[in-house]
Motif scaffolding. Structure first.
Motif, PDB file in Angstrom:
ATOM      1  N   GLU A   5       0.827  -1.205   0.000  1.00 40.34           N
ATOM      2  CA  GLU A   5       0.000   0.000   0.000  1.00 40.34           C
ATOM      3  C   GLU A   5       0.863   1.258   0.000  1.00 40.34           C
ATOM      4  O   GLU A   5       0.575   2.229  -0.704  1.00 40.34           O
ATOM      5  CB  GLU A   5      -0.929  -0.003   1.216  1.00 40.34           C
ATOM      6  N   ILE A   6       1.925   1.243   0.798  1.00 41.03           N
ATOM      7  CA  ILE A   6       2.807   2.413   0.872  1.00 41.03           C
ATOM      8  C   ILE A   6       3.527   2.622  -0.460  1.00 41.03           C
ATOM      9  O   ILE A   6       3.660   3.753  -0.938  1.00 41.03           O
ATOM     10  CB  ILE A   6       3.824   2.251   2.014  1.00 41.03           C
ATOM     11  N   PHE A   7       3.969   1.530  -1.068  1.00 39.93           N
ATOM     12  CA  PHE A   7       4.658   1.647  -2.360  1.00 39.93           C
ATOM     13  C   PHE A   7       3.695   2.142  -3.438  1.00 39.93           C
ATOM     14  O   PHE A   7       4.069   2.944  -4.307  1.00 39.93           O
ATOM     15  CB  PHE A   7       5.260   0.302  -2.768  1.00 39.93           C
ATOM     16  N   LYS A   8       2.465   1.689  -3.384  1.00 39.25           N
ATOM     17  CA  LYS A   8       1.459   2.156  -4.348  1.00 39.25           C
ATOM     18  C   LYS A   8       1.238   3.656  -4.187  1.00 39.25           C
ATOM     19  O   LYS A   8       1.139   4.400  -5.171  1.00 39.25           O
ATOM     20  CB  LYS A   8       0.140   1.401  -4.149  1.00 39.25           C
ATOM     21  N   ASP A   9       1.161   4.119  -2.934  1.00 40.89           N
ATOM     22  CA  ASP A   9       1.000   5.542  -2.656  1.00 40.89           C
ATOM     23  C   ASP A   9       2.205   6.329  -3.168  1.00 40.89           C
ATOM     24  O   ASP A   9       2.071   7.377  -3.805  1.00 40.89           O
ATOM     25  CB  ASP A   9       0.826   5.753  -1.150  1.00 40.89           C
ATOM     26  N   TYR A  10       3.417   5.814  -2.888  1.00 44.23           N
ATOM     27  CA  TYR A  10       4.649   6.455  -3.349  1.00 44.23           C
ATOM     28  C   TYR A  10       4.657   6.567  -4.872  1.00 44.23           C
ATOM     29  O   TYR A  10       4.963   7.634  -5.426  1.00 44.23           O
ATOM     30  CB  TYR A  10       5.858   5.641  -2.877  1.00 44.23           C
ATOM     31  N   SER A  11       4.333   5.461  -5.547  1.00 44.77           N
ATOM     32  CA  SER A  11       4.371   5.434  -7.011  1.00 44.77           C
ATOM     33  C   SER A  11       3.385   6.435  -7.611  1.00 44.77           C
ATOM     34  O   SER A  11       3.693   7.104  -8.604  1.00 44.77           O
ATOM     35  CB  SER A  11       4.039   4.024  -7.524  1.00 44.77           C
ATOM     36  N   ALA A  12       2.198   6.526  -7.003  1.00 46.79           N
ATOM     37  CA  ALA A  12       1.187   7.448  -7.518  1.00 46.79           C
ATOM     38  C   ALA A  12       1.623   8.898  -7.334  1.00 46.79           C
ATOM     39  O   ALA A  12       1.504   9.719  -8.256  1.00 46.79           O
ATOM     40  CB  ALA A  12      -0.148   7.205  -6.806  1.00 46.79           C
ATOM     41  N   ARG A  13       2.131   9.221  -6.154  1.00 51.14           N
ATOM     42  CA  ARG A  13       2.611  10.592  -5.914  1.00 51.14           C
ATOM     43  C   ARG A  13       3.772  10.923  -6.853  1.00 51.14           C
ATOM     44  O   ARG A  13       3.859  12.030  -7.399  1.00 51.14           O
ATOM     45  CB  ARG A  13       3.051  10.747  -4.452  1.00 51.14           C
ATOM     46  N   ARG A  14       4.668   9.949  -7.028  1.00 48.60           N
ATOM     47  CA  ARG A  14       5.806  10.144  -7.920  1.00 48.60           C
ATOM     48  C   ARG A  14       5.336  10.379  -9.352  1.00 48.60           C
ATOM     49  O   ARG A  14       5.888  11.253 -10.052  1.00 48.60           O
ATOM     50  CB  ARG A  14       6.714   8.915  -7.853  1.00 48.60           C
ATOM     51  N   SER A  15       4.337   9.646  -9.799  1.00 50.80           N
ATOM     52  CA  SER A  15       3.820   9.811 -11.161  1.00 50.80           C
ATOM     53  C   SER A  15       3.289  11.220 -11.384  1.00 50.80           C
ATOM     54  O   SER A  15       3.509  11.824 -12.446  1.00 50.80           O
ATOM     55  CB  SER A  15       2.706   8.791 -11.435  1.00 50.80           C
ATOM     56  N   GLY A  16       2.578  11.742 -10.378  1.00 45.12           N
ATOM     57  CA  GLY A  16       2.074  13.108 -10.485  1.00 45.12           C
ATOM     58  C   GLY A  16       3.202  14.115 -10.593  1.00 45.12           C
ATOM     59  O   GLY A  16       3.159  15.051 -11.415  1.00 45.12           O
ATOM     60  N   ILE A  17       4.241  13.928  -9.769  1.00 42.15           N
ATOM     61  CA  ILE A  17       5.399  14.835  -9.784  1.00 42.15           C
ATOM     62  C   ILE A  17       6.119  14.772 -11.125  1.00 42.15           C
ATOM     63  O   ILE A  17       6.484  15.802 -11.705  1.00 42.15           O
ATOM     64  CB  ILE A  17       6.378  14.468  -8.645  1.00 42.15           C
ATOM     65  N   VAL A  18       6.343  13.553 -11.607  1.00 37.50           N
ATOM     66  CA  VAL A  18       7.032  13.383 -12.891  1.00 37.50           C
ATOM     67  C   VAL A  18       6.255  14.073 -14.005  1.00 37.50           C
ATOM     68  O   VAL A  18       6.836  14.713 -14.891  1.00 37.50           O
ATOM     69  CB  VAL A  18       7.228  11.883 -13.211  1.00 37.50           C
ATOM     70  N   ARG A  19       4.952  13.943 -13.955  1.00 39.98           N
ATOM     71  CA  ARG A  19       4.123  14.604 -14.971  1.00 39.98           C
ATOM     72  C   ARG A  19       4.310  16.123 -14.925  1.00 39.98           C
ATOM     73  O   ARG A  19       4.436  16.788 -15.955  1.00 39.98           O
ATOM     74  CB  ARG A  19       2.655  14.248 -14.765  1.00 39.98           C
ATOM     75  N   ALA A  20       4.338  16.680 -13.705  1.00 44.48           N
ATOM     76  CA  ALA A  20       4.505  18.127 -13.554  1.00 44.48           C
ATOM     77  C   ALA A  20       5.823  18.601 -14.145  1.00 44.48           C
ATOM     78  O   ALA A  20       5.896  19.677 -14.757  1.00 44.48           O
ATOM     79  CB  ALA A  20       4.421  18.507 -12.079  1.00 44.48           C
ATOM     80  N   LEU A  21       6.877  17.799 -13.961  1.00 51.91           N
ATOM     81  CA  LEU A  21       8.219  18.225 -14.363  1.00 51.91           C
ATOM     82  C   LEU A  21       8.599  17.792 -15.779  1.00 51.91           C
ATOM     83  O   LEU A  21       9.709  18.087 -16.235  1.00 51.91           O
ATOM     84  CB  LEU A  21       9.244  17.693 -13.366  1.00 51.91           C
ATOM     85  N   THR A  22       7.679  17.091 -16.462  1.00 49.47           N
ATOM     86  CA  THR A  22       7.969  16.650 -17.838  1.00 49.47           C
ATOM     87  C   THR A  22       6.828  17.054 -18.780  1.00 49.47           C
ATOM     88  O   THR A  22       6.894  18.077 -19.435  1.00 49.47           O
ATOM     89  CB  THR A  22       8.217  15.134 -17.890  1.00 49.47           C
ATOM     90  N   TYR A  23       5.762  16.255 -18.810  1.00 47.41           N
ATOM     91  CA  TYR A  23       4.663  16.501 -19.742  1.00 47.41           C
ATOM     92  C   TYR A  23       3.980  17.854 -19.500  1.00 47.41           C
ATOM     93  O   TYR A  23       3.620  18.553 -20.442  1.00 47.41           O
ATOM     94  CB  TYR A  23       3.624  15.381 -19.648  1.00 47.41           C
ATOM     95  N   ASP A  24       3.801  18.219 -18.251  1.00 46.71           N
ATOM     96  CA  ASP A  24       3.117  19.479 -17.912  1.00 46.71           C
ATOM     97  C   ASP A  24       4.102  20.563 -17.498  1.00 46.71           C
ATOM     98  O   ASP A  24       3.751  21.493 -16.769  1.00 46.71           O
ATOM     99  CB  ASP A  24       2.117  19.241 -16.766  1.00 46.71           C
ATOM    100  N   VAL A  25       5.341  20.469 -17.942  1.00 51.54           N
ATOM    101  CA  VAL A  25       6.387  21.346 -17.431  1.00 51.54           C
ATOM    102  C   VAL A  25       6.123  22.828 -17.708  1.00 51.54           C
ATOM    103  O   VAL A  25       6.425  23.694 -16.876  1.00 51.54           O
ATOM    104  CB  VAL A  25       7.774  20.918 -17.972  1.00 51.54           C
ATOM    105  N   ASP A  26       5.542  23.147 -18.868  1.00 52.45           N
ATOM    106  CA  ASP A  26       5.271  24.555 -19.177  1.00 52.45           C
ATOM    107  C   ASP A  26       4.222  25.128 -18.227  1.00 52.45           C
ATOM    108  O   ASP A  26       4.352  26.254 -17.736  1.00 52.45           O
ATOM    109  CB  ASP A  26       4.810  24.701 -20.624  1.00 52.45           C
TER     110      ASP A  26
END
Length: 242
Positions: free
Chosen positions: A15-36
Protein backbone atom coordinates in the motif's frame (compact mmCIF):
# COMPACT_ATOMS: atom_id res chain seq x y z
CA UNK A 1 -5.12 20.68 -0.94
CA UNK A 2 -5.80 16.95 -0.85
CA UNK A 3 -4.49 15.24 2.26
CA UNK A 4 -4.88 11.56 3.15
CA UNK A 5 -6.91 10.89 6.26
CA UNK A 6 -5.13 9.05 9.06
CA UNK A 7 -7.75 6.29 9.03
CA UNK A 8 -7.11 5.63 5.32
CA UNK A 9 -3.33 5.91 5.42
CA UNK A 10 -1.47 3.08 3.66
CA UNK A 11 -0.13 0.57 6.16
CA UNK A 12 1.38 -2.40 4.31
CA UNK A 13 4.52 -2.37 2.19
CA UNK A 14 2.43 -2.78 -0.96
CA UNK A 15 0.00 0.00 0.00
CA UNK A 16 2.81 2.41 0.87
CA UNK A 17 4.66 1.65 -2.36
CA UNK A 18 1.46 2.16 -4.35
CA UNK A 19 1.00 5.54 -2.66
CA UNK A 20 4.65 6.46 -3.35
CA UNK A 21 4.37 5.43 -7.01
CA UNK A 22 1.19 7.45 -7.52
CA UNK A 23 2.61 10.59 -5.91
CA UNK A 24 5.81 10.14 -7.92
CA UNK A 25 3.82 9.81 -11.16
CA UNK A 26 2.07 13.11 -10.48
CA UNK A 27 5.40 14.84 -9.78
CA UNK A 28 7.03 13.38 -12.89
CA UNK A 29 4.12 14.60 -14.97
CA UNK A 30 4.51 18.13 -13.55
CA UNK A 31 8.22 18.22 -14.36
CA UNK A 32 7.97 16.65 -17.84
CA UNK A 33 4.66 16.50 -19.74
CA UNK A 34 3.12 19.48 -17.91
CA UNK A 35 6.39 21.35 -17.43
CA UNK A 36 5.27 24.56 -19.18
CA UNK A 37 2.15 24.76 -17.02
CA UNK A 38 4.19 23.95 -13.92
CA UNK A 39 6.80 26.58 -14.77
CA UNK A 40 4.16 29.24 -15.25
CA UNK A 41 2.40 28.31 -12.01
CA UNK A 42 5.57 28.85 -9.97
CA UNK A 43 5.42 32.62 -10.19
CA UNK A 44 8.18 34.19 -8.03
CA UNK A 45 5.81 37.06 -7.22
CA UNK A 46 3.52 34.69 -5.33
CA UNK A 47 3.96 33.52 -1.74
CA UNK A 48 5.95 30.44 -0.70
CA UNK A 49 4.75 27.64 -2.95
CA UNK A 50 5.19 23.86 -2.67
CA UNK A 51 4.89 21.09 -5.24
CA UNK A 52 2.68 18.21 -4.10
CA UNK A 53 2.12 14.83 -5.69
CA UNK A 54 -1.20 13.21 -4.76
CA UNK A 55 -2.25 9.55 -4.43
CA UNK A 56 -4.46 9.91 -7.52
CA UNK A 57 -1.39 10.63 -9.69
CA UNK A 58 -2.08 14.36 -9.97
CA UNK A 59 0.17 17.28 -9.00
CA UNK A 60 -0.50 20.61 -7.38
CA UNK A 61 1.46 23.78 -6.70
CA UNK A 62 0.01 25.53 -3.69
CA UNK A 63 0.72 27.04 -0.29
CA UNK A 64 1.98 24.72 2.47
CA UNK A 65 -0.36 23.23 5.05
CA UNK A 66 -1.31 25.65 7.81
CA UNK A 67 -1.59 23.03 10.54
CA UNK A 68 1.39 22.56 12.85
CA UNK A 69 2.65 19.92 12.87
CA UNK A 70 1.37 19.01 9.40
CA UNK A 71 -0.49 15.76 8.82
CA UNK A 72 2.26 14.58 6.46
CA UNK A 73 5.86 15.70 5.92
CA UNK A 74 5.87 18.87 3.83
CA UNK A 75 7.74 19.34 0.53
CA UNK A 76 10.36 22.05 -0.03
CA UNK A 77 8.97 25.51 0.66
CA UNK A 78 9.30 28.41 -1.77
CA UNK A 79 10.33 26.56 -4.93
CA UNK A 80 9.00 29.49 -6.96
CA UNK A 81 11.47 32.04 -5.56
CA UNK A 82 14.53 30.59 -7.32
CA UNK A 83 12.80 30.09 -10.67
CA UNK A 84 14.01 33.23 -12.44
CA UNK A 85 17.46 33.23 -10.86
CA UNK A 86 18.55 29.94 -12.46
CA UNK A 87 18.63 28.26 -15.83
CA UNK A 88 15.32 26.51 -16.37
CA UNK A 89 16.88 23.05 -16.55
CA UNK A 90 18.93 23.64 -13.38
CA UNK A 91 15.87 24.90 -11.53
CA UNK A 92 13.81 21.87 -12.55
CA UNK A 93 16.65 19.60 -11.44
CA UNK A 94 16.75 21.32 -8.05
CA UNK A 95 12.98 20.92 -7.64
CA UNK A 96 13.35 17.24 -8.61
CA UNK A 97 16.00 16.60 -5.94
CA UNK A 98 13.88 18.20 -3.22
CA UNK A 99 10.85 16.28 -4.44
CA UNK A 100 12.69 12.95 -4.26
CA UNK A 101 13.50 13.75 -0.63
CA UNK A 102 9.87 14.57 0.07
CA UNK A 103 8.57 11.38 -1.55
CA UNK A 104 10.91 9.28 0.59
CA UNK A 105 9.91 11.21 3.70
CA UNK A 106 6.21 10.54 3.09
CA UNK A 107 6.82 6.85 2.33
CA UNK A 108 8.84 6.30 5.50
CA UNK A 109 6.39 8.37 7.53
CA UNK A 110 3.77 5.81 6.58
CA UNK A 111 6.33 3.02 7.07
CA UNK A 112 7.35 4.01 10.59
CA UNK A 113 5.44 1.05 12.03
CA UNK A 114 6.91 -1.49 9.63
CA UNK A 115 9.51 -3.90 10.92
CA UNK A 116 13.10 -3.94 9.74
CA UNK A 117 12.63 -6.44 6.91
CA UNK A 118 9.49 -4.68 5.70
CA UNK A 119 11.31 -1.34 5.58
CA UNK A 120 14.13 -2.94 3.60
CA UNK A 121 11.61 -4.41 1.16
CA UNK A 122 9.87 -1.05 0.82
CA UNK A 123 13.14 0.73 0.03
CA UNK A 124 14.10 -2.03 -2.42
CA UNK A 125 10.84 -1.49 -4.33
CA UNK A 126 11.34 2.28 -4.32
CA UNK A 127 14.97 1.94 -5.37
CA UNK A 128 13.99 -0.10 -8.43
CA UNK A 129 12.30 3.02 -9.84
CA UNK A 130 14.30 5.89 -11.35
CA UNK A 131 14.34 8.94 -9.10
CA UNK A 132 12.49 12.04 -10.23
CA UNK A 133 15.91 13.67 -10.62
CA UNK A 134 17.03 10.87 -12.96
CA UNK A 135 13.89 11.29 -15.06
CA UNK A 136 14.16 15.07 -15.28
CA UNK A 137 17.87 15.06 -16.11
CA UNK A 138 17.49 12.00 -18.36
CA UNK A 139 20.14 10.10 -16.46
CA UNK A 140 20.16 6.34 -16.93
CA UNK A 141 18.86 4.41 -13.93
CA UNK A 142 21.31 1.60 -13.13
CA UNK A 143 20.32 -1.23 -10.79
CA UNK A 144 23.06 -2.46 -8.52
CA UNK A 145 24.29 -5.98 -9.16
CA UNK A 146 25.78 -8.32 -6.57
CA UNK A 147 29.56 -8.31 -6.28
CA UNK A 148 31.07 -10.82 -8.69
CA UNK A 149 34.38 -12.52 -8.08
CA UNK A 150 35.83 -12.69 -11.58
CA UNK A 151 39.11 -14.21 -10.42
CA UNK A 152 39.67 -17.26 -8.24
CA UNK A 153 36.32 -18.96 -7.72
CA UNK A 154 37.28 -20.61 -4.42
CA UNK A 155 35.43 -19.43 -1.36
CA UNK A 156 38.67 -19.05 0.56
CA UNK A 157 39.61 -16.08 -1.62
CA UNK A 158 36.23 -14.42 -1.40
CA UNK A 159 35.52 -15.36 2.18
CA UNK A 160 38.63 -13.77 3.62
CA UNK A 161 40.57 -10.62 2.87
CA UNK A 162 44.34 -10.44 2.55
CA UNK A 163 44.72 -9.82 6.26
CA UNK A 164 42.81 -12.99 7.13
CA UNK A 165 39.67 -11.23 8.30
CA UNK A 166 36.34 -12.76 7.34
CA UNK A 167 34.65 -10.56 4.77
CA UNK A 168 31.08 -9.42 5.29
CA UNK A 169 30.19 -9.23 1.61
CA UNK A 170 27.65 -10.93 -0.68
CA UNK A 171 28.56 -14.27 -2.24
CA UNK A 172 29.58 -14.51 -5.87
CA UNK A 173 26.78 -14.51 -8.44
CA UNK A 174 25.23 -18.00 -8.61
CA UNK A 175 23.10 -19.07 -11.59
CA UNK A 176 20.79 -21.02 -9.30
CA UNK A 177 19.84 -17.71 -7.74
CA UNK A 178 19.86 -15.68 -10.96
CA UNK A 179 16.14 -14.96 -10.92
CA UNK A 180 16.18 -13.75 -7.33
CA UNK A 181 19.33 -11.70 -7.88
CA UNK A 182 17.85 -9.95 -10.92
CA UNK A 183 14.67 -9.14 -9.04
CA UNK A 184 16.15 -8.04 -5.73
CA UNK A 185 19.79 -7.38 -6.44
CA UNK A 186 20.56 -8.97 -3.08
CA UNK A 187 22.10 -12.17 -1.75
CA UNK A 188 19.81 -14.56 0.13
CA UNK A 189 20.83 -16.64 3.12
CA UNK A 190 20.99 -20.34 2.23
CA UNK A 191 19.40 -21.20 5.57
CA UNK A 192 16.66 -18.69 6.38
CA UNK A 193 16.27 -17.06 2.98
CA UNK A 194 16.77 -13.59 4.47
CA UNK A 195 18.26 -10.77 2.41
CA UNK A 196 21.89 -9.75 2.67
CA UNK A 197 22.64 -6.90 5.05
CA UNK A 198 26.03 -5.25 5.35
CA UNK A 199 25.73 -4.89 9.11
CA UNK A 200 25.52 -8.66 9.74
CA UNK A 201 28.22 -11.34 9.67
CA UNK A 202 28.00 -13.75 6.73
CA UNK A 203 30.06 -16.79 5.82
CA UNK A 204 30.35 -18.55 2.46
CA UNK A 205 30.42 -22.32 1.91
CA UNK A 206 33.53 -23.48 0.04
CA UNK A 207 31.63 -26.41 -1.45
CA UNK A 208 28.26 -25.12 -2.72
CA UNK A 209 29.28 -21.43 -2.73
CA UNK A 210 26.12 -20.35 -0.96
CA UNK A 211 26.24 -17.68 1.73
CA UNK A 212 24.74 -17.85 5.21
CA UNK A 213 24.05 -15.60 8.16
CA UNK A 214 26.66 -16.54 10.76
CA UNK A 215 23.88 -16.79 13.34
CA UNK A 216 21.93 -19.25 11.16
CA UNK A 217 24.82 -21.73 11.00
CA UNK A 218 26.14 -20.88 14.49
CA UNK A 219 29.43 -19.45 13.27
CA UNK A 220 30.85 -16.31 14.87
CA UNK A 221 33.47 -14.03 13.25
CA UNK A 222 36.02 -15.29 15.80
CA UNK A 223 35.25 -18.93 15.04
CA UNK A 224 35.43 -18.26 11.28
CA UNK A 225 39.04 -17.16 11.67
CA UNK A 226 40.08 -20.68 12.61
CA UNK A 227 38.20 -22.38 9.75
CA UNK A 228 40.37 -23.10 6.71
CA UNK A 229 37.56 -24.53 4.58
CA UNK A 230 33.95 -23.95 5.61
CA UNK A 231 31.27 -26.52 4.76
CA UNK A 232 27.66 -25.54 5.36
CA UNK A 233 25.36 -27.95 7.25
CA UNK A 234 23.85 -29.21 3.98
CA UNK A 235 27.20 -30.03 2.38
CA UNK A 236 28.49 -31.60 5.62
CA UNK A 237 25.46 -33.91 5.66
CA UNK A 238 25.93 -34.93 2.02
CA UNK A 239 29.59 -35.71 2.64
CA UNK A 240 28.71 -38.03 5.47
CA UNK A 241 26.23 -40.15 3.49
CA UNK A 242 27.39 -43.63 2.43
Amino acid sequence: MEMAAISSSPRTVEEIFKDYSARRSGIVRALTYDVDEFYATCDPEKENLCLYGHPNETWEVTLPAEEVPPELPEPALGINFARDGMQRRDWLSLVAVHTDSWLLAVAFYFGARLNRNERKRLFSLINDLPTVFEVVTERKHVKDKPNVDNGNKSRSSTKRSSDGQAKITPRAYDESYAEDEDEHGETLCGSCGGNYSGDEFWIGCDICERWYHGKCVKITPAKAESIKQYKCPSCSTKKGRP
